[in-house]
Design an enzyme around this catalytic site. Structure first.
Site, mmCIF file in Angstrom:
data_model
loop_
_atom_site.group_PDB
_atom_site.id
_atom_site.type_symbol
_atom_site.label_atom_id
_atom_site.label_comp_id
_atom_site.label_asym_id
_atom_site.label_seq_id
_atom_site.Cartn_x
_atom_site.Cartn_y
_atom_site.Cartn_z
ATOM 1 N N SER A 136 1.085 -1.141 -0.124
ATOM 2 C CA SER A 136 0.062 -0.108 -0.055
ATOM 3 C C SER A 136 0.957 1.158 0.129
ATOM 4 C CB SER A 136 -0.961 -0.154 1.194
ATOM 5 O OG SER A 136 -1.406 1.223 1.476
ATOM 6 N N TYR A 149 -1.910 -0.215 10.668
ATOM 7 C CA TYR A 149 -2.082 -0.546 9.144
ATOM 8 C C TYR A 149 -0.774 0.221 8.528
ATOM 9 C CZ TYR A 149 -3.589 -1.172 4.625
ATOM 10 O OH TYR A 149 -3.584 -1.410 3.212
#
Length: 252
Positions: A136, A149
């Protein structure tokens, strides 16, 4: 395409994983997809005769070893592994519970490691293979309110670089694809959380998230799949250790 024959795509029952599985299958590669929702896996498998679904938990070592044993017995060793499974939550760091922190790292980081580890020795011995992590932009920069995250995805990028260094002389390439916000169910869930916490409308929330990209739009799953497909091609045989941003210019 390359002569690769069998790919594993974790989290293949929806979103980016589904798009990657279909793209590989369209190139004539047999694809095993895994996840915890059998109905989703069956639906994706029904879209192509080359896609085969197996329920598995990426956070459970025994579960992943069992998946490898069953899938490779049926269709041969994996020569492509795409570690795509992931999850995200949202909270200010001071409100993140230890349990939520551990779960996020377990799925996104430990799960990525357990997804690829069983393939490493074989690929090195054959001097051929592709390991691809779907990370990501959160592995390349910081975002507020998603500290676990961000930490996990930075860990995935670090894991990728370590494995690329280990395998540089083996013919096995190891890379990460780092998308920005992708138009998936996970995005819808993130939007809903923001709406519930801020009182903004769905439209306002989506517009604010899309604006993080200089292109002012969300990435589409097929764009991520195209990057993965290129990394699996012979043209990308010298590309290893790279975190490739698919983000409309948000990061580089």
């Amino acid at each position: 395409m390359t002569p690769f024959r069998h790919a594993l795509v974790t989290g293949g029952g929806s979103g980016v994983g589904r798009a990657i599985a279909l793209a590989l299958a369209n190139e004539g590669i047999d694809v095993t997809i895994c996840g915890r929702r059998e109905a989703q896996l069956e639906a994706v498998a029904a879209e192509s005769g080359r896609i085969h679904g197996l329920a598995a938990d990426v956070t459970d070592e025994a579960s992943m070893q069992a998946l490898y044993a069953k899938a490779e017995a049926a269709r041969g060793p994996f020569d492509i592994v795409v570690a795509n499974a992931g999850m995200a939550g949202s909270a200010p760091a001071h409100k993140v519970s230890l349990a939520d922190w551990q779960k996020t790292l377990e799925v996104n980081l430990t799960g990525a490691f357990l997804s690829v580890q069983p393939a490493l020795a074989g690929m090195a011995a054959w001097k051929s293979g592709r390991i691809i992590f779907v990370a990501s932009t959160a592995g390349l920069k910081g975002y507020a309110y998603v500290a676990p995250y961000v930490a996990a995805k930075h860990g995935v990028v670090g894991l990728m670089r370590a494995l690329a260094a280990e395998n540089a002389r083996t013919g096995v390439t190891v890379n990460a694809v780092c998308p920005g916000f992708v138009e998936t169910d996970m995005l819808d869930e993130s939007v809903q959380r923001i709406v519930e916490k801020t009182g903004r409308s769905v439209e306002e929330t989506r517009a604010a998230l899309a604006a993080t990209s200089p292109q002012n739009r969300f990435i589409q799953p097929d764009e991520v799949a195209a990057a993965v497909l290129w990394l699996c091609s012979d043209a990308a045989r010298s590309i290893t250790g790279q975190a490739i941003s698919v983000s409309g210019g948000e990061t580089w």
